[in-house]
Design a protein around this motif. Structure first.
Motif, PDB file in Angstrom:
ATOM      1  N   ILE A  69       0.854  -1.204   0.000  1.00  0.00           N
ATOM      2  CA  ILE A  69       0.000   0.000   0.000  1.00  0.00           C
ATOM      3  C   ILE A  69       0.885   1.247   0.000  1.00  0.00           C
ATOM      4  O   ILE A  69       0.660   2.185  -0.769  1.00  0.00           O
ATOM      5  CB  ILE A  69      -0.961  -0.007   1.211  1.00  0.00           C
ATOM      6  CG1 ILE A  69      -2.032  -1.077   1.019  1.00  0.00           C
ATOM      7  CG2 ILE A  69      -1.596   1.368   1.412  1.00  0.00           C
ATOM      8  CD1 ILE A  69      -2.885  -1.341   2.254  1.00  0.00           C
ATOM      9  N   GLN A  70       1.921   1.237   0.857  1.00  0.00           N
ATOM     10  CA  GLN A  70       2.847   2.374   0.893  1.00  0.00           C
ATOM     11  C   GLN A  70       3.580   2.520  -0.434  1.00  0.00           C
ATOM     12  O   GLN A  70       3.789   3.641  -0.916  1.00  0.00           O
ATOM     13  CB  GLN A  70       3.866   2.182   2.016  1.00  0.00           C
ATOM     14  CG  GLN A  70       3.300   2.307   3.401  1.00  0.00           C
ATOM     15  CD  GLN A  70       4.338   1.992   4.461  1.00  0.00           C
ATOM     16  OE1 GLN A  70       5.519   2.261   4.279  1.00  0.00           O
ATOM     17  NE2 GLN A  70       3.896   1.416   5.564  1.00  0.00           N
ATOM     18  N   ALA A  71       3.966   1.386  -1.024  1.00  0.00           N
ATOM     19  CA  ALA A  71       4.675   1.440  -2.304  1.00  0.00           C
ATOM     20  C   ALA A  71       3.790   2.030  -3.397  1.00  0.00           C
ATOM     21  O   ALA A  71       4.253   2.846  -4.203  1.00  0.00           O
ATOM     22  CB  ALA A  71       5.148   0.037  -2.702  1.00  0.00           C
ATOM     23  N   TRP A  72       2.521   1.635  -3.430  1.00  0.00           N
ATOM     24  CA  TRP A  72       1.588   2.167  -4.440  1.00  0.00           C
ATOM     25  C   TRP A  72       1.505   3.685  -4.315  1.00  0.00           C
ATOM     26  O   TRP A  72       1.536   4.398  -5.324  1.00  0.00           O
ATOM     27  CB  TRP A  72       0.219   1.522  -4.276  1.00  0.00           C
ATOM     28  CG  TRP A  72      -0.832   2.090  -5.186  1.00  0.00           C
ATOM     29  CD1 TRP A  72      -1.822   2.954  -4.844  1.00  0.00           C
ATOM     30  CD2 TRP A  72      -0.981   1.855  -6.594  1.00  0.00           C
ATOM     31  NE1 TRP A  72      -2.583   3.264  -5.947  1.00  0.00           N
ATOM     32  CE2 TRP A  72      -2.093   2.599  -7.037  1.00  0.00           C
ATOM     33  CE3 TRP A  72      -0.288   1.084  -7.518  1.00  0.00           C
ATOM     34  CZ2 TRP A  72      -2.517   2.590  -8.358  1.00  0.00           C
ATOM     35  CZ3 TRP A  72      -0.717   1.083  -8.835  1.00  0.00           C
ATOM     36  CH2 TRP A  72      -1.823   1.829  -9.243  1.00  0.00           C
ATOM     37  N   ARG A  73       1.421   4.170  -3.079  1.00  0.00           N
ATOM     38  CA  ARG A  73       1.314   5.615  -2.854  1.00  0.00           C
ATOM     39  C   ARG A  73       2.607   6.349  -3.185  1.00  0.00           C
ATOM     40  O   ARG A  73       2.585   7.490  -3.652  1.00  0.00           O
ATOM     41  CB  ARG A  73       0.927   5.886  -1.399  1.00  0.00           C
ATOM     42  CG  ARG A  73      -0.480   5.452  -1.077  1.00  0.00           C
ATOM     43  CD  ARG A  73      -0.805   5.697   0.378  1.00  0.00           C
ATOM     44  NE  ARG A  73      -2.158   5.234   0.683  1.00  0.00           N
ATOM     45  CZ  ARG A  73      -2.536   4.765   1.846  1.00  0.00           C
ATOM     46  NH1 ARG A  73      -1.693   4.715   2.856  1.00  0.00           N
ATOM     47  NH2 ARG A  73      -3.773   4.356   2.035  1.00  0.00           N
ATOM     48  N   ALA A  74       3.749   5.714  -2.906  1.00  0.00           N
ATOM     49  CA  ALA A  74       5.040   6.383  -3.074  1.00  0.00           C
ATOM     50  C   ALA A  74       5.652   6.172  -4.454  1.00  0.00           C
ATOM     51  O   ALA A  74       6.614   6.862  -4.805  1.00  0.00           O
ATOM     52  CB  ALA A  74       6.016   5.888  -1.996  1.00  0.00           C
ATOM     53  N   LEU A  75       5.135   5.242  -5.219  1.00  0.00           N
ATOM     54  CA  LEU A  75       5.728   4.929  -6.520  1.00  0.00           C
ATOM     55  C   LEU A  75       5.866   6.134  -7.450  1.00  0.00           C
ATOM     56  O   LEU A  75       6.890   6.253  -8.133  1.00  0.00           O
ATOM     57  CB  LEU A  75       4.942   3.801  -7.195  1.00  0.00           C
ATOM     58  CG  LEU A  75       5.668   3.005  -8.256  1.00  0.00           C
ATOM     59  CD1 LEU A  75       7.001   2.478  -7.760  1.00  0.00           C
ATOM     60  CD2 LEU A  75       4.806   1.850  -8.724  1.00  0.00           C
ATOM     61  N   PRO A  76       4.912   7.063  -7.479  1.00  0.00           N
ATOM     62  CA  PRO A  76       5.116   8.226  -8.351  1.00  0.00           C
ATOM     63  C   PRO A  76       6.347   9.070  -7.981  1.00  0.00           C
ATOM     64  O   PRO A  76       6.888   9.772  -8.829  1.00  0.00           O
ATOM     65  CB  PRO A  76       3.827   9.041  -8.163  1.00  0.00           C
ATOM     66  CG  PRO A  76       2.799   8.020  -7.806  1.00  0.00           C
ATOM     67  CD  PRO A  76       3.542   7.015  -6.949  1.00  0.00           C
ATOM     68  N   GLN A  77       6.815   8.961  -6.735  1.00  0.00           N
ATOM     69  CA  GLN A  77       8.010   9.698  -6.320  1.00  0.00           C
ATOM     70  C   GLN A  77       9.284   8.862  -6.434  1.00  0.00           C
ATOM     71  O   GLN A  77      10.373   9.361  -6.140  1.00  0.00           O
ATOM     72  CB  GLN A  77       7.875  10.187  -4.864  1.00  0.00           C
ATOM     73  CG  GLN A  77       6.874  11.310  -4.680  1.00  0.00           C
ATOM     74  CD  GLN A  77       5.447  10.807  -4.607  1.00  0.00           C
ATOM     75  OE1 GLN A  77       5.170   9.754  -4.057  1.00  0.00           O
ATOM     76  NE2 GLN A  77       4.520  11.555  -5.193  1.00  0.00           N
ATOM     77  N   PHE A  78       9.169   7.602  -6.856  1.00  0.00           N
ATOM     78  CA  PHE A  78      10.349   6.738  -6.999  1.00  0.00           C
ATOM     79  C   PHE A  78      11.282   7.349  -8.038  1.00  0.00           C
ATOM     80  O   PHE A  78      10.868   7.673  -9.151  1.00  0.00           O
ATOM     81  CB  PHE A  78       9.918   5.321  -7.410  1.00  0.00           C
ATOM     82  CG  PHE A  78      11.065   4.350  -7.555  1.00  0.00           C
ATOM     83  CD1 PHE A  78      11.903   4.074  -6.487  1.00  0.00           C
ATOM     84  CD2 PHE A  78      11.292   3.708  -8.757  1.00  0.00           C
ATOM     85  CE1 PHE A  78      12.955   3.168  -6.614  1.00  0.00           C
ATOM     86  CE2 PHE A  78      12.337   2.802  -8.903  1.00  0.00           C
ATOM     87  CZ  PHE A  78      13.171   2.531  -7.832  1.00  0.00           C
ATOM     88  N   ARG A  79      12.563   7.534  -7.674  1.00  0.00           N
ATOM     89  CA  ARG A  79      13.500   8.276  -8.521  1.00  0.00           C
ATOM     90  C   ARG A  79      14.404   7.397  -9.373  1.00  0.00           C
ATOM     91  O   ARG A  79      15.276   7.897 -10.072  1.00  0.00           O
ATOM     92  CB  ARG A  79      14.346   9.181  -7.644  1.00  0.00           C
ATOM     93  CG  ARG A  79      13.519  10.251  -6.948  1.00  0.00           C
ATOM     94  CD  ARG A  79      14.390  11.131  -6.108  1.00  0.00           C
ATOM     95  NE  ARG A  79      15.114  10.322  -5.143  1.00  0.00           N
ATOM     96  CZ  ARG A  79      15.306  10.642  -3.877  1.00  0.00           C
ATOM     97  NH1 ARG A  79      14.859  11.777  -3.415  1.00  0.00           N
ATOM     98  NH2 ARG A  79      15.971   9.838  -3.073  1.00  0.00           N
ATOM     99  N   PHE A  80      14.258   6.078  -9.291  1.00  0.00           N
ATOM    100  CA  PHE A  80      15.052   5.140 -10.078  1.00  0.00           C
ATOM    101  C   PHE A  80      16.550   5.291  -9.827  1.00  0.00           C
ATOM    102  O   PHE A  80      17.359   4.997 -10.692  1.00  0.00           O
ATOM    103  CB  PHE A  80      14.729   5.282 -11.581  1.00  0.00           C
ATOM    104  CG  PHE A  80      13.295   4.986 -11.892  1.00  0.00           C
ATOM    105  CD1 PHE A  80      12.873   3.689 -12.111  1.00  0.00           C
ATOM    106  CD2 PHE A  80      12.351   6.011 -11.928  1.00  0.00           C
ATOM    107  CE1 PHE A  80      11.540   3.408 -12.383  1.00  0.00           C
ATOM    108  CE2 PHE A  80      11.024   5.738 -12.187  1.00  0.00           C
ATOM    109  CZ  PHE A  80      10.611   4.433 -12.423  1.00  0.00           C
ATOM    110  N   GLU A  81      16.912   5.729  -8.625  1.00  0.00           N
ATOM    111  CA  GLU A  81      18.320   5.822  -8.243  1.00  0.00           C
ATOM    112  C   GLU A  81      18.834   4.477  -7.754  1.00  0.00           C
ATOM    113  O   GLU A  81      20.042   4.283  -7.632  1.00  0.00           O
ATOM    114  CB  GLU A  81      18.514   6.885  -7.164  1.00  0.00           C
ATOM    115  CG  GLU A  81      18.242   8.284  -7.678  1.00  0.00           C
ATOM    116  CD  GLU A  81      18.245   9.334  -6.581  1.00  0.00           C
ATOM    117  OE1 GLU A  81      18.398   8.985  -5.398  1.00  0.00           O
ATOM    118  OE2 GLU A  81      18.096  10.522  -6.923  1.00  0.00           O
ATOM    119  N   SER A  82      17.929   3.570  -7.420  1.00  0.00           N
ATOM    120  CA  SER A  82      18.278   2.211  -7.037  1.00  0.00           C
ATOM    121  C   SER A  82      17.319   1.280  -7.763  1.00  0.00           C
ATOM    122  O   SER A  82      16.355   1.731  -8.394  1.00  0.00           O
ATOM    123  CB  SER A  82      18.143   2.023  -5.521  1.00  0.00           C
ATOM    124  OG  SER A  82      16.796   2.190  -5.115  1.00  0.00           O
TER     125      SER A  82
END
Length: 189
Positions: A69-82
């Motif tokens: 659930i947290q990942a779904w909410r935060a995925l738009p902010q995922f920066r692809f740095e890892s």
């Protein structure tokens, strides 16, 4: 005991879109892409949180659900740095550790109190128990330190930061946890 074998869906993981493509699509609202991410990463994440939750399947299920659930909410902010897998893994571990902290705040006994109350057991080959069951007998923070250090490969300074303890406490908890495991497994301490 948790089955550590790789599910048959792992073969499908090697085929199909890569994690970055799926993450970008899921961040844009594509639920099928997110379902693919879930299916690809949930078995490994479940294994980690299951151990951190002391083998309690209901708690591990809740932590895994909270993680996604947290990942779904935060995925738009995922920066692809890892790698996405690294990000999800860290999110799952942090969610499990927050659950441990919440239980501690609710008045569960401290590790030191639990350790002091544990009876000493004589080593007897006929009373050996498997590693997973022995792991579940550990106090929560000692178990968390052992899993994070010995299973997940974290360094003591990372564990200390995540568990809000001194580096020396992390090392002491690891030493105690290993000793308790040896005793539970019937080996000489």
């Amino acid at each position: 005991m948790l089955d550590a074998t790789v599910p048959s869906s792992a073969a499908a993981t090697a085929i199909g879109p890569d994690d970055d493509s799926l993450a970008r699509a899921a961040a844009g609202g594509d639920r099928q892409a997110y379902e693919c991410i879930y299916r690809r990463h949930s078995p490994r994440l479940y294994a980690v949180v299951w151990r951190l939750c002391g083998g309690q399947a209901a708690r591990a299920d809740d932590v895994l659900q909270d993680t996604f659930i947290q990942a779904w909410r935060a995925l738009p902010q995922f920066r692809f740095e890892s790698a996405l897998s690294t990000w999800l893994h860290r999110l799952a571990v942090n969610t499990a550790l927050m659950e441990l902290r919440a239980r501690k705040a609710e008045g569960e006994p401290t590790d030191e109190a639990v350790l002091a109350d544990l009876p000493a057991r004589e080593a007897c080959p006929t009373q050996r128990i498997d590693l997973e069951r022995a792991l579940h007998t550990l106090p929560p923070r000692a178990r968390a330190v052992l899993v994070l250090h010995d299973v997940e490969g974290w360094k003591h300074h990372e564990i200390a930061e995540a568990l809000d303890m001194a580096v020396g406490s992390s090392k002491a908890q690891l030493h105690r946890a290993r000793g308790l495991l040896r005793a539970r497994m019937g080996e000489a301490a």
